[in-house]
Write an enzyme that holds these catalytic residues in place. Structure first.
Site, short mmCIF file in Angstrom:
data_model
loop_
_atom_site.label_atom_id
_atom_site.label_comp_id
_atom_site.label_asym_id
_atom_site.label_seq_id
_atom_site.Cartn_x
_atom_site.Cartn_y
_atom_site.Cartn_z
N GLY A 193 47.64 -48.81 -26.05
CA GLY A 193 48.96 -49.43 -26.09
C GLY A 193 49.82 -49.00 -24.93
N ASP A 216 45.24 -52.13 -23.72
CA ASP A 216 46.29 -52.87 -24.41
C ASP A 216 45.86 -54.33 -24.56
OD1 ASP A 216 48.78 -53.55 -25.57
OD2 ASP A 216 49.84 -52.15 -24.26
N HIS A 254 54.27 -45.20 -35.18
CA HIS A 254 55.47 -45.46 -36.00
C HIS A 254 55.76 -46.96 -36.14
CE1 HIS A 254 58.95 -45.61 -32.79
NE2 HIS A 254 57.93 -46.38 -32.45
#
Length: 350
Positions: A193, A216, A254
């Protein structure tokens, strides 16, 4: 429990002032967004010294009829701490320096992202979301998930990538100086990412013998070019992760639910060698308890936690919650290394 009638006049005035400060604080950010669109920070920087109001107004792309209003905008921005005023001249404060477009370390794109209508509308839909069965307030506002929206809007995707890159510049500076030992001894690293490669480029430069790969989605890396010990690979972390001595996840988890985090971590585990051969996953994330211990006066993880809920139906996590994820993904060893306030480097070993 006290009532309004039983409260003193002073207490009521303090309460009213508190509400006024909170309610009108949005005006600071709307004014800041205006300043960025008009190019005020860059105009002052290019001038090379503090600018008086006439000089500043002349340098801005505004309708001449609006010139008399600039001083009111600047008064708001000075009070908010973005600019300083002395002897009728305006200058950048240390906070304002982070708003310069061409400075590698800046939060300009992050400010514009957070104040983009696409991110504001879900907050307006928050109460509606609590009363329906949509996955997130973002879905309630837009009819699609954040990631679907991003993939279908190239301009928004570009702004998102720029915001993440600006954040990565600061983190990379800290990583390759104060936490260099985390990468020592590694021969290969995959930044999952990693977007446009801002963080990976810094690591690759600091460690010329370390092969760094940015992994990614195709739309994120399509226009990126590798160089030397840095390359770009397109793919989906939910399908597979390229093999390497170490996998880097910077503020990725997250964004996702516990279930999806476990999937990501399991794929990372498959891609690294065993603990005896130095294989590890390097995570950079917030840890809720650390913020409480730091006594940070600034808006922190409680704000970010709400944003994760609104955008992704995910969250910020405590040490206990992180530990459960690691265990569920099959990792036997981990350690938390405090880095920046509430942010941690977490090393996982199989």
């Amino acid at each position: 429990m006290e009532t309004v009638e039983s409260s003193s006049s002073a207490e009521l005035l303090r309460a009213q002032t508190h509400f006024s400060t909170q309610l009108f604080s949005f005006q600071n950010y709307a004014s800041l967004k205006c300043a960025l669109h008009l190019g005020i920070p860059d105009a002052i920087k290019q001038h090379g010294k503090p600018m008086n109001l006439s000089e500043l107004t002349s340098a801005l792309p505004i309708n001449p009829s609006k010139a008399p209003y600039i001083h009111r905008l600047m008064r708001m921005l000075v009070k908010a701490g973005y600019f300083a005023q002395e002897n009728e001249c305006f200058d950048l404060t240390p906070i304002g320096l982070l708003l310069l477009k061409d400075d590698p370390i800046n939060i300009r794109a992050l400010v514009l992202l957070e104040l983009h209508p696409a991110l504001l509308m879900p907050w307006i839909a928050l109460s509606e979301w609590f009363q329906n069965d949509d996955a997130t307030p973002f879905v309630t506002a837009h009819g699609k998930s954040f990631w679907d929206y991003t993939s279908r809007d190239p301009e928004f995707r570009k702004l998102f990538d720029e915001a993440m890159a600006g954040d990565s510049e600061l983190i990379s500076k800290v990583l390759v100086t104060e936490f260099k030992y985390v990468f020592e001894g590694l021969k290969s690293l995959v930044d999952v990412g990693g977007g446009n490669g801002t963080l990976a480029r810094s690591i690759a430069k600091a460690f010329p013998n370390l092969k760094c790969t940015v992994f990614d989605l195709p739309e994120a890396v399509a226009n990126e070019q590798g160089d030397g010990n840095l390359d770009f690979v397109a793919g989906d972390m939910f399908d597979r992760v390229p093999s390497a001595d170490a996998i880097l996840l910077k503020i990725i988890l997250h964004d996702w639910s516990d279930e999806n985090c476990v999937k990501i971590l399991k794929n990372c585990k498959k891609s690294i060698p065993g603990k005896d051969k130095g294989g590890k996953v390097i995570i950079i994330e917030g840890v809720v308890e650390l913020e409480k211990n730091a006594g940070n006066e600034y808006a922190g993880l409680e704000n970010l936690d709400m944003e994760m809920m609104v955008l992704y139906n995910s969250k910020e996590r405590t040490k206990k919650e992180w530990a459960k994820l690691f265990s569920d993904a099959g990792f036997s060893d981990y350690k938390f290394i405090p880095a920046l306030d509430s942010w941690c480097i977490i090393e996982l070993s199989p």
